[in-house]
Design an enzyme around this catalytic site. Structure first.
Site, PDB file in Angstrom:
ATOM      1  N   LYS A   1       0.871  -1.172   0.000  1.00 32.84           N
ATOM      2  CA  LYS A   1       0.000   0.000   0.000  1.00 32.84           C
ATOM      3  C   LYS A   1       0.907   1.220   0.000  1.00 32.84           C
ATOM      4  O   LYS A   1       1.945   1.230   0.687  1.00 32.84           O
ATOM      5  CB  LYS A   1      -0.886  -0.022   1.252  1.00 32.84           C
ATOM      6  CG  LYS A   1      -1.893   1.136   1.325  1.00 32.84           C
ATOM      7  CD  LYS A   1      -2.789   1.026   2.567  1.00 32.84           C
ATOM      8  CE  LYS A   1      -3.835   2.141   2.612  1.00 32.84           C
ATOM      9  NZ  LYS A   1      -4.725   2.031   3.794  1.00 32.84           N
TER      10      LYS A   1
ATOM     11  N   SER B   1      -9.720   2.392   2.996  1.00 39.05           N
ATOM     12  CA  SER B   1      -8.784   3.093   2.151  1.00 39.05           C
ATOM     13  C   SER B   1      -7.822   2.194   1.391  1.00 39.05           C
ATOM     14  O   SER B   1      -7.195   2.653   0.445  1.00 39.05           O
ATOM     15  CB  SER B   1      -7.955   4.050   3.006  1.00 39.05           C
ATOM     16  OG  SER B   1      -7.156   3.325   3.921  1.00 39.05           O
TER      17      SER B   1
ATOM     18  N   SER C   1     -10.210   0.061   7.133  1.00 39.84           N
ATOM     19  CA  SER C   1      -9.560   0.219   5.827  1.00 39.84           C
ATOM     20  C   SER C   1      -8.931  -1.038   5.258  1.00 39.84           C
ATOM     21  O   SER C   1      -8.522  -1.049   4.099  1.00 39.84           O
ATOM     22  CB  SER C   1      -8.491   1.318   5.891  1.00 39.84           C
ATOM     23  OG  SER C   1      -9.091   2.580   5.839  1.00 39.84           O
TER      24      SER C   1
END
Lengths: 95, 485, 483
Positions: B76, B155, B179
């Site tokens: 990420k 997210s 997330s």
């Protein structure tokens, strides 16, 4: 709970974020809605409840006082917006 | 090969059927061919990946391989990667190339894994749909046949979408209010948010320090266990990291579930949940009963206050955490600042997106004179009540099961007009972060052709139990193997 | 109208740790800009603080030395404000749960009295970087080497009522932290910085007036001047019927002026909250006892020892014991000087006067305690007169001579102590002053006689070209005249 334009302007100054007139209007409604959501908190009975700032009931570890860092100025300043003579440059600060 | 799990790929590499360079090339080619559609990567590090793969093959040839040696994965774009752009999905850091690694990054490097690139995310991890990224929305690989583009959740939407689309077998992620779990659920993959403090936060760009936790995403529970084996552990560079032995999370995957006590928090089977979603979750719970678990209803009486507490605490911490983005030492700086105030206010107005600005302003407000007690202090007290709920529940049961999100993946743009509607997306996931306990999302069925996730919540540091429960479920179900068309 | 002056101090003390409070960067002074600013100090994204144990040890040592309660559970808070020398956009400090709780320090005043100044608390925090205002094409340069240097901020109660008391406290605190070895005490480099809160109230009133804060005073002299200046400014306003505005002021020592920093204060709302990157620091008994073992002799203990060991009076003992380096200098002087009281006189007299005149600290003095001690020894054994000794001191200080004996020799300052030669001179002088001799011998009052001896000393010193030992002259005179 609603939030006033003055509050938004004040908070924007504290947070150093420029907001224009149109944005303030949108923020009035958005922040107002968020604060409404958050206002559910006031209903909770929290008498005699200790605030919890951390999920684990742990205590701080302390570090030995030994130099572990080396000079990496070149690497750090290679990604800086403006430097000169090893200094970071900002618009003149008036004391 | 791209349909195989990390465990399988590792065995293929070990057997010599394929080299890491070939494997890496295959995934890179898939990203090149297909990611235009999903936009799940912000940066693809092709040259570095191939170089790392070559090194991995040499290591393996030299007999110095571990499970991860040569296995491709992605980070990420919130984990700092030395020499590779790390943007946190923000214009503010669009040009930021850190000269240091996050601890998680260093751990994967040491394990010999091959990083293919950095995945897209909501800006500074603030969002539940991946629509707040400066680098564009991510499209969910599921539901495209209907003609609509759907969100992957957020997210960590880029990581989830990339795994679902078979562009990468595994990816790191972070979870501050859901997330990892919500995008995992919406993309039909498996994700784990560990106990707060289990994975180092050093070099993981902060959103809300007391809630943020790095975690894992892959298709199977077993792969999540393999990832956690690399990620978990004490880090002297993170004061909130916990110095506690790390088990081999794969060692207990095959433990039988007989006698597992499952609690269903009644507050999580509420009006907000559509009947179709609820049916899928209850079917999954039935599978656990078949595996020998006992099920009872439990209560988390303060769960309904979690969203309110979270939207004070997270923005408050964020408002300070994001003050460092001031255009002085790195990152975006506005053109021709007239004076210091202009430098600050324009850099931050131009560099941050709307959702980030909203949260900074809310957090600033909640901490400001006259409001601190009513908002911040009150939220922290409520946080303790929420934690106490979990502590009490785990006196009665071993794990809690619930839905992950109130509805499956929604169409892009559906919730962007009203931040509050978007916030309610995390209604079942947020309390977990406030309490700091670990939780997973496991694929558990479909509604209208869209994946549904089952949330399994464990007591502190019981990641192994969660992974065991998820793995056993995946031995008797195949939801996690379904492919988006 | 008569006014009472009320003064409270806030003192920032830089701790002499090797590394910063939250990172392993060196704190050494004088490095090239930003070469001691690590990723943590620069607030690079994702970096996290880990506190330095030594900073806590030093803070606990300070707490023990000021008789304070030690905070068993201290908490770091974030103080939010934007400034280019503050990389994170907040200062990590301790607001509600400081490491050092209430304590006190006793100060000695010129009139011989002692006054107790209460310490409200002392907390740990990080220093900011430095803004360099030289011209970089209209820009300011930022050096973050100092960012993250550990500080304790000591906050007193408003217990001081004059500039003299405030300066006495400041000096005492300076001596204390230097003696403890927790601060290098170098005020010229900002190792100690004083903020002074001042208010006036009508004499005898119980109600405190509105206060102002004068910030960043880094010498005792500026502090004294700044207080005098601010007291006068407030008095003028109050006597004209005006009101004092609560504000921060900046004193310019060179110009002797102060001005408001109101613009900086405006709209400040620091939004303190507990730092979520740090956990509560728990200090246990073992840690406190460990710190206690490290405590050196403290000024009050030293003062008592100086009185006992060297027979000094209270006043001299205090002046010599407050500052560890002054105390060490004195002890070196005394060990070479044979006469401790005489050594004390010289250290507090000629030596201190020269330091003050040249605005030097004791470590910057061009002479050593051993050098001064040798001189004191020569005074004590009558080799040199006190007026001759001043010449020797001058030579040592200026560097034209490097030891007392060589200077005495070179400048012919040796006193004549040969009793035979002196007796001959006395005989000769008395022979030339028959009237005065007769007058002396007729006088019945010994006190008046003693006074009259002075009349013979002038001619004797003249006869010996100033080199006769006055003490011996005196003895011989008394014997010869006494009969």
């Amino acid at each position: 709970m609603s939030i006033s334009r003055e509050d938004i302007e004040k908070v924007a100054v504290l947070a150093r974020i420029r907001v224009d007139e149109a944005q303030i209007s949108a923020l009035e409604s958005d922040l107002g809605n968020i604060l409404n959501l958050v206002d559910e908190l006031s209903a909770a009975d929290t008498a005699n409840i200790e605030p919890l700032s951390h999920p684990l009931d742990a205590v701080q570890r302390l570090r030995t006082d030994e130099v572990t860092e080396t000079n990496q100025r070149e690497a750090f300043q290679a990604i800086a917006p403006a430097t000169e003579d090893g200094l970071y440059l900002v618009p003149r600060v008036i004391e | 090969m791209h349909n195989k799990s990390v465990a399988e790929l590792s065995r293929e590499l070990e057997s010599g059927k394929i080299s890491s360079v070939e494997l890496t090339r295959e995934f890179l080619d898939r990203i090149k061919a297909e990611d235009k559609l999903y936009n799940s990567f912000i940066t693809v590090t092709e040259d570095q990946a191939l170089a790392d793969a070559k090194t991995a093959d040499e290591q393996r040839a030299a007999g110095k391989a571990s499970v991860w040696t040569g296995v491709p994965f992605a980070h990420k774009d919130i984990f700092c990667t030395n020499g590779v752009a790390t943007t946190a999905g923000s214009k503010m850091l669009a040009n930021f190339v850190p000269p240091y690694d996050a601890t998680v990054t260093a751990n994967f490097r040491a394990a010999g894994a091959v990083c293919l690139g950095k995945t897209n995310m909501d800006e500074f991890a603030m969002g539940s749909s991946n629509e707040s990224s400066f680098f564009g929305s991510v499209t969910n690989p599921w539901g495209l046949s209907s003609g609509d583009k759907r969100v992957p959740g957020g997210s960590s939407g880029g990581s989830a979408a990339a795994i679902a689309a078979r562009l990468v077998p595994a990816a790191t992620a972070t979870d501050t209010g859901g997330s990892i779990r919500q995008p995992a659920a919406l993309c039909g993959i498996t994700g784990l948010k560990p106990t707060y403090g289990r994975v180092s936060r050093y070099g993981m760009i902060a959103f809300a320090s007391s809630l943020d936790q790095g975690g894992t995403m892959a298709r199977t529970a077993e792969d999540n266990a393999l990832m956690l084996n690399v990620m978990a552990g004490f880090d002297p560079k993170d004061s909130t990291s916990v110095d506690r032995a790390v088990p081999d999370y794969t060692a207990t995957l095959n433990e039988p579930l007989k006698g597992l006590r499952v609690g269903l928090p009644k507050e999580y089977f509420s009006d907000q949940l559509s009947p179709a979603m609820e049916q899928q979750v209850r079917n999954a719970v039935k599978e656990y009963e078949k595996l020998g678990a006992t099920v009872k209803e439990v209560s988390l009486p303060h769960a309904k206050l979690a969203i309110a507490a979270y939207y004070v605490i997270a923005p408050a911490e964020a408002s300070a955490n994001l003050s460092r983005f001031d255009g002085v030492r790195y990152g975006y700086r506005c053109e021709n600042p007239q004076d210091l105030n202009d430098l600050y206010t324009r850099t931050r107005a131009e560099g941050f997106g709307d959702e980030v600005k909203r949260r900074i302003l809310v957090g600033t407000y909640a901490l400001s004179a006259g409001y601190f007690d009513a908002y911040y202090l009150k939220a922290q007290k409520v946080r303790r009540l929420i934690q106490q709920d979990f502590i009490n529940a785990f006196k009665e049961v071993d794990v809690l099961m619930s839905p992950v999100s109130p509805s499956p993946a929604f169409v892009q743009g559906a919730n962007t007009n009203d931040p509050v509607t978007m916030y309610l997306e995390d209604i079942f996931t947020i309390a977990v972060n406030l309490a700091g306990v670990p939780a997973m999302s496991v694929p558990a069925g479909f509604v209208d052709g869209l994946p549904v996730g089952l949330q399994i919540i464990g007591n502190y540091f019981e990641e192994a139990r969660l992974l065991n429960a998820a793995h056993q479920f995946q031995q008797v179900t195949d939801w996690h193997q379904k492919l988006p068309q | 109208m008569q006014w009472d002056i009320v003064i409270g101090l806030e003192i920032h003390v830089q701790l002499a740790t090797k590394t910063k409070i939250f990172s392993g960067s060196s704190t050494a002074f004088g490095a090239e800009p930003n070469t001691q600013a690590s990723a943590v100090d620069l607030a690079m994204p994702g970096t996290l603080p880990v506190p330095n144990e030594q900073a806590f040890r030093y803070a606990v040592m300070f707490g023990l030395a000021v008789n304070a309660e030690i905070g068993r559970r201290s908490v770091f808070d974030r103080k939010n404000y934007f400034y280019p020398d503050l990389p994170k956009g907040y200062q990590t400090t301790q607001l509600d749960h400081p490491i050092v709780g209430p304590g006190y320090v006793d100060i000695d005043l010129a009139d011989g009295s002692t006054k107790r100044v209460r310490i409200h608390h002392a907390h740990l925090e990080e220093d900011a970087g430095k803004s360099l205002h030289e011209d970089f094409h209209g820009m300011t340069g930022i050096d973050l080497n100092r960012a993250g240097t550990p500080l304790i901020e000591v906050v007193t109660e408003p217990d001081m009522n004059s500039a003299e008391e405030a300066v006495a406290f400041a000096k005492k605190l300076h001596g204390l932290v230097s003696s403890l070895g927790i601060c290098d005490g170098d005020m010229s480099q900002g190792s100690l910085r004083f903020d002074v809160n001042i208010s006036l109230k009508p004499k005898g009133s119980n109600e405190l007036g509105t206060r102002t804060e004068t910030k960043n005073l880094n010498s005792f002299r500026f502090m004294e001047q700044a207080i005098a200046h601010e007291v006068e400014r407030q008095m003028d306003i109050l006597e004209d019927g005006g009101r004092i505005i609560q504000e921060t002021r900046l004193y310019n020592g060179e110009r002797g002026e102060s001005r408001s920093m109101r613009s900086k204060e405006e709209a400040n709302d620091y939004r303190y909250f507990p730092c979520p990157d740090l956990l509560p620091v728990v200090i246990d008994d073992d840690f406190i006892e460990g710190a206690r073992k490290l405590l050196p002799e403290l000024p009050d203990e030293r003062k008592a020892r100086f009185k006992e060991q060297y027979g000094l009076n209270d006043y001299d003992a205090r002046l010599l014991s407050d500052d560890a380096r002054m105390a060490a200098f004195f002890e070196e002087t005394a060990s070479h000087g044979k006469d401790a009281k005489l050594a004390a006189n010289w250290v507090l007299g000629e030596f201190s006067a020269r330091l003050n005149a040249e605005d030097k600290t004791v470590v910057q003095a061009p002479i050593t305690g051993a050098q001064l001690g040798q001189l004191v020894a020569r005074i004590a054994d009558n080799t040199v007169s006190s007026s001759g000794a001043k010449k020797v001191f001058e030579a040592l200080w200026s560097g034209s001579g490097d030891n007392a004996d060589a200077v005495i020799e070179a400048q012919g300052l040796k006193q004549v102590s040969d009793t035979g030669a002196l007796e001959a001179m006395v005989d000769e002088v008395l022979a030339g002053m028959p009237d005065q001799v007769a007058q002396y011998q007729e006088e019945g009052d010994p006190k008046k006689q003693k006074k009259m001896l002075g009349g013979f000393m002038g001619p004797l010193m003249k006869a010996s070209k100033g080199q006769g030992n006055p003490k011996l002259f005196n003895e011989i005179l008394v014997r010869k005249l006494g009969g």
